[in-house]
Design a protein around this motif. Structure first.
Motif, short mmCIF file in Angstrom:
data_model
loop_
_atom_site.label_atom_id
_atom_site.label_comp_id
_atom_site.label_asym_id
_atom_site.label_seq_id
_atom_site.Cartn_x
_atom_site.Cartn_y
_atom_site.Cartn_z
N SER A 107 -23.10 4.60 2.63
CA SER A 107 -24.26 5.33 2.10
C SER A 107 -24.28 5.31 0.59
N SER A 108 -23.10 5.40 -0.05
CA SER A 108 -23.05 5.36 -1.51
C SER A 108 -23.49 4.00 -2.03
N ALA A 109 -23.08 2.94 -1.33
CA ALA A 109 -23.49 1.60 -1.75
C ALA A 109 -25.00 1.46 -1.69
N ARG A 110 -25.60 1.97 -0.62
CA ARG A 110 -27.05 1.89 -0.50
C ARG A 110 -27.74 2.74 -1.57
N ALA A 111 -27.22 3.94 -1.80
CA ALA A 111 -27.83 4.82 -2.79
C ALA A 111 -27.74 4.24 -4.19
N LEU A 112 -26.57 3.70 -4.55
CA LEU A 112 -26.41 3.14 -5.88
C LEU A 112 -27.21 1.86 -6.06
N SER A 113 -27.32 1.09 -4.97
CA SER A 113 -28.15 -0.11 -5.04
C SER A 113 -29.61 0.27 -5.25
N ARG A 156 -5.33 15.09 -28.48
CA ARG A 156 -6.63 15.74 -28.47
C ARG A 156 -7.65 14.80 -27.85
N GLY A 157 -8.55 15.35 -27.05
CA GLY A 157 -9.59 14.53 -26.46
C GLY A 157 -9.31 14.22 -25.01
N SER A 158 -10.09 13.29 -24.47
CA SER A 158 -9.98 12.91 -23.06
C SER A 158 -9.96 11.40 -22.94
N GLU A 159 -9.60 10.95 -21.75
CA GLU A 159 -9.46 9.52 -21.51
C GLU A 159 -9.99 9.18 -20.12
N VAL A 160 -10.78 8.13 -20.05
CA VAL A 160 -11.27 7.58 -18.79
C VAL A 160 -10.67 6.19 -18.64
N ARG A 161 -9.98 5.97 -17.53
CA ARG A 161 -9.31 4.69 -17.31
C ARG A 161 -9.73 4.14 -15.95
N LEU A 162 -10.22 2.91 -15.94
CA LEU A 162 -10.69 2.26 -14.72
C LEU A 162 -9.95 0.94 -14.54
N ARG A 163 -9.23 0.82 -13.41
CA ARG A 163 -8.50 -0.41 -13.10
C ARG A 163 -9.23 -1.14 -11.98
N VAL A 164 -9.65 -2.36 -12.27
CA VAL A 164 -10.49 -3.13 -11.34
C VAL A 164 -9.76 -4.39 -10.94
N PRO A 165 -9.56 -4.62 -9.64
CA PRO A 165 -8.98 -5.90 -9.21
C PRO A 165 -9.96 -7.03 -9.46
N SER A 166 -9.44 -8.23 -9.68
CA SER A 166 -10.29 -9.34 -10.09
C SER A 166 -11.13 -9.90 -8.95
N SER A 167 -10.65 -9.85 -7.72
CA SER A 167 -11.41 -10.38 -6.59
C SER A 167 -12.19 -9.26 -5.96
N GLN A 168 -13.50 -9.39 -5.89
CA GLN A 168 -14.37 -8.35 -5.38
C GLN A 168 -15.27 -8.90 -4.28
N GLU A 169 -15.52 -8.07 -3.30
CA GLU A 169 -16.53 -8.38 -2.30
C GLU A 169 -17.86 -7.80 -2.77
N PRO A 170 -18.97 -8.50 -2.54
CA PRO A 170 -20.26 -7.94 -2.97
C PRO A 170 -20.60 -6.68 -2.23
N VAL A 171 -21.22 -5.74 -2.95
CA VAL A 171 -21.62 -4.47 -2.35
C VAL A 171 -22.93 -4.68 -1.61
N ALA A 172 -23.02 -4.11 -0.42
CA ALA A 172 -24.24 -4.23 0.36
C ALA A 172 -25.37 -3.50 -0.35
N ASP A 173 -26.57 -4.18 -0.43
CA ASP A 173 -27.69 -3.56 -1.09
C ASP A 173 -28.55 -2.78 -0.13
N GLY A 174 -28.19 -2.67 1.11
CA GLY A 174 -28.93 -1.84 2.03
C GLY A 174 -30.29 -2.40 2.33
#
Length: 319
Positions: free
Chosen positions: A111-117, A301-319
């Motif tokens: 459902s998230s994939a469809r909503a974000l698409s 001081r402050g905040s940090e956002v860190r995102l680790r992404v694997p290199s091989s990805q499957e396409p997200v369904a566009d619904g």
């Protein structure tokens, strides 16, 4: 054996032991009851209650763990499962709970994939309308103002020039909003150039953003690049609007098996604030591509956002 029969038999065993001790032991009850007899009976009752409580605590411990997990589970942090322990009914209940989590996480991901698409499609539509409709209308207004200003008397000409400048600034702002809604530079020049351009947009708003992007990034899918861009965009927006930050460092580094995006600011930090819709939206996007997102303090001081992404990805369904 069901939970009912387990509890029933535990209580029956405690009562049977107490009855056997009363029948076979030397203890008798007089009329009226003597003080020593009352003390012995009170001690026996206390022993029965303690034994019953201990046995029930042991037998129901898996249910307590299940209850705690049900109260703290978060589908945006998937993968947590309970170990299947206990007997018959309790073990079956834990297995059913784990199966339910599997189904809920799968349904949420779909459902998230469809909503974000759908959200990205709506962003593209709005950006296109801003560019084609409002942008062209304001361009026509600018040309008409220039024509009128050239023919107007000097006293009115200066006022028309001010209106021209205001209209031109509005047109630039609409184009900037359209670019943020639909990052065309991401498709045209790639992720590295898109992140540098994004950092430049926020720098014009009074925030100093220092981008640092590796040139030898591995091959990433279109969806992974879009998630990286949107997470960076949301993190910079939070730093500019909510963190009272003045400096931000944006880095994208190649890591074994993928890449790592890090946005660190010198703002007031997260504190005890509850995660808002922006951070939860970043978590949902990260889940779609199997990435790992961490949000926390920046060490000082402050905040940090860190995102680790694997290199091989499957396409997200566009619904």
């Amino acid at each position: 054996m069901s939970l009912f029969w387990r509890i029933f038999l535990l209580n029956a065993a405690v009562l049977a032991v107490a009855l056997a001790l009363l029948m076979l032991g030397p203890v008798t009850v007089s009329t009226p009851v003597l003080l020593t007899e009352a003390l012995i009976l009170t001690g026996g009752l206390s022993a029965m209650l303690v034994a019953n409580a201990v046995l029930l605590r042991i037998g129901l411990a898996p249910l307590e763990r299940l209850s705690r997990t049900m109260g703290t589970i978060d589908l945006l942090r998937p993968g947590h499962r309970l170990a299947v322990t206990g007997h018959a009914g309790i073990a079956a209940l834990i297995r059913a709970f784990n199966t339910m989590l599997d189904r809920l996480e799968a349904e949420r991901a779909t459902s998230s994939a469809r909503a974000l698409s759908a959200q990205e499609a709506e962003r593209r539509r709005i950006a296109q309308e801003l560019h084609d409709e409002i942008g062209q209308t304001l361009t026509a207004v600018l040309l008409e103002l220039k024509r009128v200003a050239d023919q107007a008397p000097p006293a009115v000409r200066d006022q028309l020039h001010q209106v021209q400048e205001t209209t031109r600034n509005s047109l630039d702002e609409i184009r900037r909003i359209a670019r943020r809604l639909r990052p065309g530079v991401l498709d045209e020049l790639g992720l590295a150039s898109a992140l540098r351009a994004l950092a430049g947009e926020f720098a014009t708003a009074g925030l100093t953003v220092r981008p640092s992007v590796d040139n030898d990034l591995p091959e990433l899918g279109r969806e992974a690049e879009l998630v990286l861009y949107r997470v960076a965009q949301e993190a910079l927006t939070n730093a500019a609007r909510h963190a009272d930050a003045s400096h931000v460092v944006l880095t994208l580094r190649r890591r074994p098996g993928g890449v790592e995006l890090c946005i660190r600011d010198d703002g007031r930090g997260l504190g005890d604030a509850v995660e808002g819709a922006g951070i939860r939206g970043m978590r949902e996007r990260a889940l779609l591509i199997g990435a790992e997102l961490t949000v926390g303090p920046a060490g000082g001081r402050g905040s940090e956002v860190r995102l680790r992404v694997p290199s091989s990805q499957e396409p997200v369904a566009d619904g």
